[in-house]
Design an enzyme around this catalytic site. Structure first.
Site, PDB file in Angstrom:
ATOM      1  N   LYS A   1       0.840  -1.201   0.000  1.00  0.00           N
ATOM      2  CA  LYS A   1       0.000   0.000   0.000  1.00  0.00           C
ATOM      3  C   LYS A   1       0.878   1.255   0.000  1.00  0.00           C
ATOM      4  O   LYS A   1       0.695   2.149  -0.787  1.00  0.00           O
ATOM      5  CB  LYS A   1      -0.908  -0.033   1.242  1.00  0.00           C
ATOM      6  CG  LYS A   1      -1.845   1.113   1.357  1.00  0.00           C
ATOM      7  CD  LYS A   1      -2.830   0.895   2.498  1.00  0.00           C
ATOM      8  CE  LYS A   1      -3.600   2.174   2.779  1.00  0.00           C
ATOM      9  NZ  LYS A   1      -4.543   2.031   3.891  1.00  0.00           N
TER      10      LYS A   1
ATOM     11  N   GLU B   1      10.485  -4.666   4.683  1.00  0.00           N
ATOM     12  CA  GLU B   1      10.560  -6.073   4.257  1.00  0.00           C
ATOM     13  C   GLU B   1      10.275  -6.192   2.758  1.00  0.00           C
ATOM     14  O   GLU B   1      11.012  -6.838   2.007  1.00  0.00           O
ATOM     15  CB  GLU B   1       9.524  -6.926   5.009  1.00  0.00           C
ATOM     16  CG  GLU B   1       9.792  -7.117   6.483  1.00  0.00           C
ATOM     17  CD  GLU B   1       9.172  -6.035   7.354  1.00  0.00           C
ATOM     18  OE1 GLU B   1       8.914  -4.912   6.851  1.00  0.00           O
ATOM     19  OE2 GLU B   1       8.954  -6.316   8.541  1.00  0.00           O
TER      20      GLU B   1
ATOM     21  N   GLY C   1      -4.921  -2.136   5.053  1.00  0.00           N
ATOM     22  CA  GLY C   1      -4.104  -3.259   4.583  1.00  0.00           C
ATOM     23  C   GLY C   1      -4.757  -4.612   4.822  1.00  0.00           C
ATOM     24  O   GLY C   1      -4.841  -5.453   3.934  1.00  0.00           O
ATOM     25  N   ARG C   2      -5.270  -4.819   6.045  1.00  0.00           N
ATOM     26  CA  ARG C   2      -5.836  -6.133   6.375  1.00  0.00           C
ATOM     27  C   ARG C   2      -7.236  -6.331   5.814  1.00  0.00           C
ATOM     28  O   ARG C   2      -7.851  -7.362   6.020  1.00  0.00           O
ATOM     29  CB  ARG C   2      -5.813  -6.340   7.894  1.00  0.00           C
ATOM     30  CG  ARG C   2      -6.463  -5.235   8.690  1.00  0.00           C
ATOM     31  CD  ARG C   2      -6.107  -5.345  10.161  1.00  0.00           C
ATOM     32  NE  ARG C   2      -6.607  -4.252  10.968  1.00  0.00           N
ATOM     33  CZ  ARG C   2      -5.969  -3.095  11.159  1.00  0.00           C
ATOM     34  NH1 ARG C   2      -4.807  -2.869  10.568  1.00  0.00           N
ATOM     35  NH2 ARG C   2      -6.475  -2.160  11.931  1.00  0.00           N
TER      36      ARG C   2
ATOM     37  N   GLU D   1      -4.751  -7.060  14.715  1.00  0.00           N
ATOM     38  CA  GLU D   1      -4.316  -5.693  14.399  1.00  0.00           C
ATOM     39  C   GLU D   1      -5.500  -4.745  14.605  1.00  0.00           C
ATOM     40  O   GLU D   1      -5.344  -3.590  14.964  1.00  0.00           O
ATOM     41  CB  GLU D   1      -3.804  -5.603  12.954  1.00  0.00           C
ATOM     42  CG  GLU D   1      -2.397  -5.061  12.876  1.00  0.00           C
ATOM     43  CD  GLU D   1      -1.819  -4.948  11.477  1.00  0.00           C
ATOM     44  OE1 GLU D   1      -2.553  -4.658  10.514  1.00  0.00           O
ATOM     45  OE2 GLU D   1      -0.601  -5.136  11.336  1.00  0.00           O
TER      46      GLU D   1
ATOM     47  N   HIS E   1      -5.000 -33.943  17.256  1.00  0.00           N
ATOM     48  CA  HIS E   1      -3.896 -34.762  17.756  1.00  0.00           C
ATOM     49  C   HIS E   1      -2.769 -33.896  18.295  1.00  0.00           C
ATOM     50  O   HIS E   1      -1.628 -34.338  18.393  1.00  0.00           O
ATOM     51  CB  HIS E   1      -3.396 -35.687  16.637  1.00  0.00           C
ATOM     52  CG  HIS E   1      -4.456 -36.649  16.219  1.00  0.00           C
ATOM     53  ND1 HIS E   1      -4.633 -37.873  16.824  1.00  0.00           N
ATOM     54  CD2 HIS E   1      -5.445 -36.530  15.300  1.00  0.00           C
ATOM     55  CE1 HIS E   1      -5.671 -38.480  16.272  1.00  0.00           C
ATOM     56  NE2 HIS E   1      -6.185 -37.683  15.347  1.00  0.00           N
TER      57      HIS E   1
ATOM     58  N   LYS F   1       9.115  -0.858  14.041  1.00  0.00           N
ATOM     59  CA  LYS F   1       9.622  -0.492  12.708  1.00  0.00           C
ATOM     60  C   LYS F   1      10.668   0.609  12.835  1.00  0.00           C
ATOM     61  O   LYS F   1      11.744   0.543  12.233  1.00  0.00           O
ATOM     62  CB  LYS F   1       8.478   0.058  11.836  1.00  0.00           C
ATOM     63  CG  LYS F   1       7.507  -0.957  11.286  1.00  0.00           C
ATOM     64  CD  LYS F   1       6.577  -0.263  10.277  1.00  0.00           C
ATOM     65  CE  LYS F   1       5.382  -1.119   9.919  1.00  0.00           C
ATOM     66  NZ  LYS F   1       4.410  -0.437   9.067  1.00  0.00           N
TER      67      LYS F   1
HETATM   68  O1  F6P Z   1       2.081  -4.437   9.895  1.00  0.00           O
HETATM   69  C1  F6P Z   1       1.662  -3.153   9.664  1.00  0.00           C
HETATM   70  C2  F6P Z   1       1.166  -2.928   8.280  1.00  0.00           C
HETATM   71  O2  F6P Z   1       0.977  -1.563   8.132  1.00  0.00           O
HETATM   72  C3  F6P Z   1      -0.107  -3.706   7.976  1.00  0.00           C
HETATM   73  O3  F6P Z   1      -1.252  -3.107   8.452  1.00  0.00           O
HETATM   74  C4  F6P Z   1      -0.029  -3.780   6.501  1.00  0.00           C
HETATM   75  O4  F6P Z   1      -0.923  -4.738   6.009  1.00  0.00           O
HETATM   76  C5  F6P Z   1       1.417  -4.153   6.321  1.00  0.00           C
HETATM   77  O5  F6P Z   1       2.090  -3.378   7.299  1.00  0.00           O
HETATM   78  C6  F6P Z   1       1.995  -3.929   4.956  1.00  0.00           C
HETATM   79  O6  F6P Z   1       1.975  -2.590   4.559  1.00  0.00           O
HETATM   80  P1  F6P Z   1       2.181  -2.181   3.060  1.00  0.00           P
HETATM   81  O7  F6P Z   1       1.086  -2.775   2.247  1.00  0.00           O
HETATM   82  O8  F6P Z   1       2.126  -0.677   3.048  1.00  0.00           O
HETATM   83  O9  F6P Z   1       3.522  -2.684   2.614  1.00  0.00           O
END
Ligand code: F6P
Length: 546
Positions: free
Chosen positions: A210, A216, A272-273, A358, A389, A509
């Site tokens: 987003k 990452e 995002g979620r 979240e 199990h 972060k």
């Molecule tokens: O973990 C925090 C967060 O902002 C989530 O809410 C989001 O889904 C994720 O990081 C990834 O963010 P982006 O889509 O901006 O890379």
């Protein structure tokens, strides 16, 4: 004008539930069923292809009535209307929350700042469909002219969990001639293992983010670009044919070197979620095709409409939310287990973890006051029958109360001998065993010696919901996800917490960004953390030979 809503524990409905709970906590499901033999037929609700049996919960009709009254008193109706109206209900980020617009039909209207966003939503969906058609048919080729056979989605959190869950869930409907992989972790192993057997000439990367700034994702995207270029002889032109982006941030996309013509947009009013119906679902569409993707959206929409219009006492998301609040806030339950009896849903609990935790992992109200009640439960789970199990022992005989959601389907997607009947027998057996248990008398009657009886007794009275659907189709998956989305929304409305921000992930972060140069610097850095962090950093630098 909306009436003033009191803090949760001062609401009439809350107080009534506190009193009601004093009696309710003594009930046993055995007695509740014995007293009302038709309970199992009556305490059910149905919508959008999902059937919910909530009869094995420690509630009576009166409990449900009181819970519904609490929802009403908490202004749930107004909150639902506000969300669907496009009000900026994400207060701390000053944003509308309109994932429901992502699955609205073309002729619907959803306004953000006075502008109908539905045409834009469909324009992006059409662009995705056109692109998916070209890739799936082989018209879109890689830099060397080879057909694209591998798709790697790079993203994390909401930009990964929805796509990977949906891909796994709908694998039955996917294009089997193509390989789909998902890279999320900044641990290089994730990327290395996902690409080790892939031919760069046949591989398409979807960089899903987003913000297009997530550490990452950007680290993985850079490694992907290096991997591709070194595999294809270094010609930078190759990027255009092997990278597309899904983002709200065109500037960053183009800075990375992806042509914005190959960017699929979404908007800040999509959390995002809550984004798997947006262009974040591009990998899903590539896998299952545009028609199935539209069926998925339609399933979401059916549940959205049910949530928006059904009376609370028959409203699946509302009922599930209220039952969650009943256990969380009155019985002190800390967790909820989600147990899909469907192997294709193996990533569903992981997906739900972000959505629920979240959203509801908050300890202040929307007006910034500390809450004096528990909010979000811990969500976890594994597909049945594997969990049986493993951890079910604790659910059956442990000291903790763990409400369970069982999810199962009438028909197997890949029928195989007796498998499905055996699988389903296990779902029904588990919820039955949890609810009714085994009394000492019943255990003794089996001839068990006295000393062993306590170990063999099942107290029962352990609540569960059972969600049944005919078959795991794209539409049913959509309805299922929307069920949980709106359930989380309902709980947030009652707890009065901000379900759509996630400030809790920021601090880590920021600190990581500060520590990276301390690990990478050639010279020993001047460390100003606490003594534990300082010495861990020093030890790590030594380990890596710095
Ligand atoms: O973990 C925090 C967060 O902002 C989530 O809410 C989001 O889904 C994720 O990081 C990834 O963010 P982006 O889509 O901006 O890379």
């Amino acid at each position: 004008m909306t009436a003033t809503i009191l803090p949760l524990t001062q609401r009439k409905g809350w107080k009534a539930l506190v009193t009601h709970h004093r009696t309710a906590r003594k009930w046993h499901l055995r007695t509740l069923f014995a007293k009302r033999p038709k309970r199992g037929e009556r305490m059910t609700a149905e919508a959008a292809g999902l059937f919910l049996d909530y009869s094995k919960n420690r509630v009576t009709g009166r409990t449900v009535k009181l819970l519904v009254e609490l929802a009403e008193e908490s202004g749930l109706r107004d909150r639902i209307d506000a969300m669907f109206r496009g009000d900026k209900i994400n207060l701390t980020e000053d944003r509308a929350v309109l994932h429901v617009a992502l699955r609205a039909p073309k002729d619907a209207t959803f306004l953000v700042d006075g502008k109908n966003v539905v045409p834009e939503v469909h324009a992006v969906l059409d662009k995705m469909a056109e692109f998916a058609g070209r890739v799936r048919s082989g018209v879109w080729t890689g830099h060397t002219g080879k057909r694209i056979r591998n798709v790697v989605n790079i993203g994390i959190g909401g930009s990964d969990l929805g796509p990977v869950m949906a891909y796994e869930a709908l694998r039955h409907y996917s294009e089997r001639g193509m390989t789909f992989r998902f890279v999320s972790n900044v641990d290089g192993i994730d990327f290395v293992e996902a690409t080790r057997d892939l031919d760069p000439a046949e591989t398409l990367f979807i960089v899903s983010s987003k913000t297009f700034t997530t550490l990452e994702t950007m680290t993985n995207a850079e490694s992907a670009r290096d991997w591709l270029l070194s595999g294809l002889g270094g010609d930078k032109q190759a990027v255009a044919k092997h990278f597309v982006a899904v983002s709200t941030n065109a500037e960053k996309v183009s800075e990375f070197g992806i042509d914005t013509a190959n960017m699929f947009a979404f908007w800040d009013w999509v959390g995002g979620r809550y984004s798997m119906c947006s262009a974040i679902g591009l990998s899903t569409m590539l896998a299952i095709g545009p028609d199935n993707f539209r069926a998925l959206l339609n399933g979401f929409h059916q549940m959205d409409e049910h949530f928006r219009t059904a009376p609370f006492e028959q409203n699946l998301p509302v009922l599930m939310a209220l039952l969650g609040i009943w256990y969380n806030d009155f019985f002190g339950a800390q967790t909820t287990a989600v147990l899909p009896y469907e192997q294709y849903l193996k990533r569903f609990p992981a997906y739900l973890q972000q959505m629920t935790m979240e959203s509801s992992g908050k300890s202040v109200t929307l007006d910034g006051m500390a809450v004096d009640y528990d909010t979000g439960a811990v969500y976890w789970g594994e597909p049945g029958t594997n969990g049986q199990h493993s951890f079910y022992q604790l659910i059956h005989q442990g000291t903790r109360l763990i409400p369970c959601d069982f999810i199962a389907f009438g028909q197997a997607l890949a029928p195989l001998g007796r498998h499905h009947d055996i699988l389903m027998a296990n779902v029904f057996a588990q919820s039955e065993a949890l609810a009714f248990g085994l009394t000492p008398e019943q255990v003794k009657a089996e001839g068990v010696p006295d000393w062993l009886v306590p170990h063999r007794v099942f107290e029962g009275n352990r609540p569960s919901n059972t969600i049944l659907a005919e078959r795991l189709t794209p539409a049913v998956l959509g309805a299922l996800v929307a069920l949980y989305e709106h359930s989380v929304f309902t709980q947030g409305a009652i707890w009065n917490v901000g379900s759509f921000d996630q400030w809790g992930v920021q601090l880590g972060k920021v600190l990581a960004q500060r520590i990276v140069p301390e690990l990478e610097s050639k010279e020993a850095p001047a460390l100003t953390h606490d003594s534990s962090t300082n010495s861990l950093i020093r030890r790590y630098r030594k380990m890596k030979g710095a």
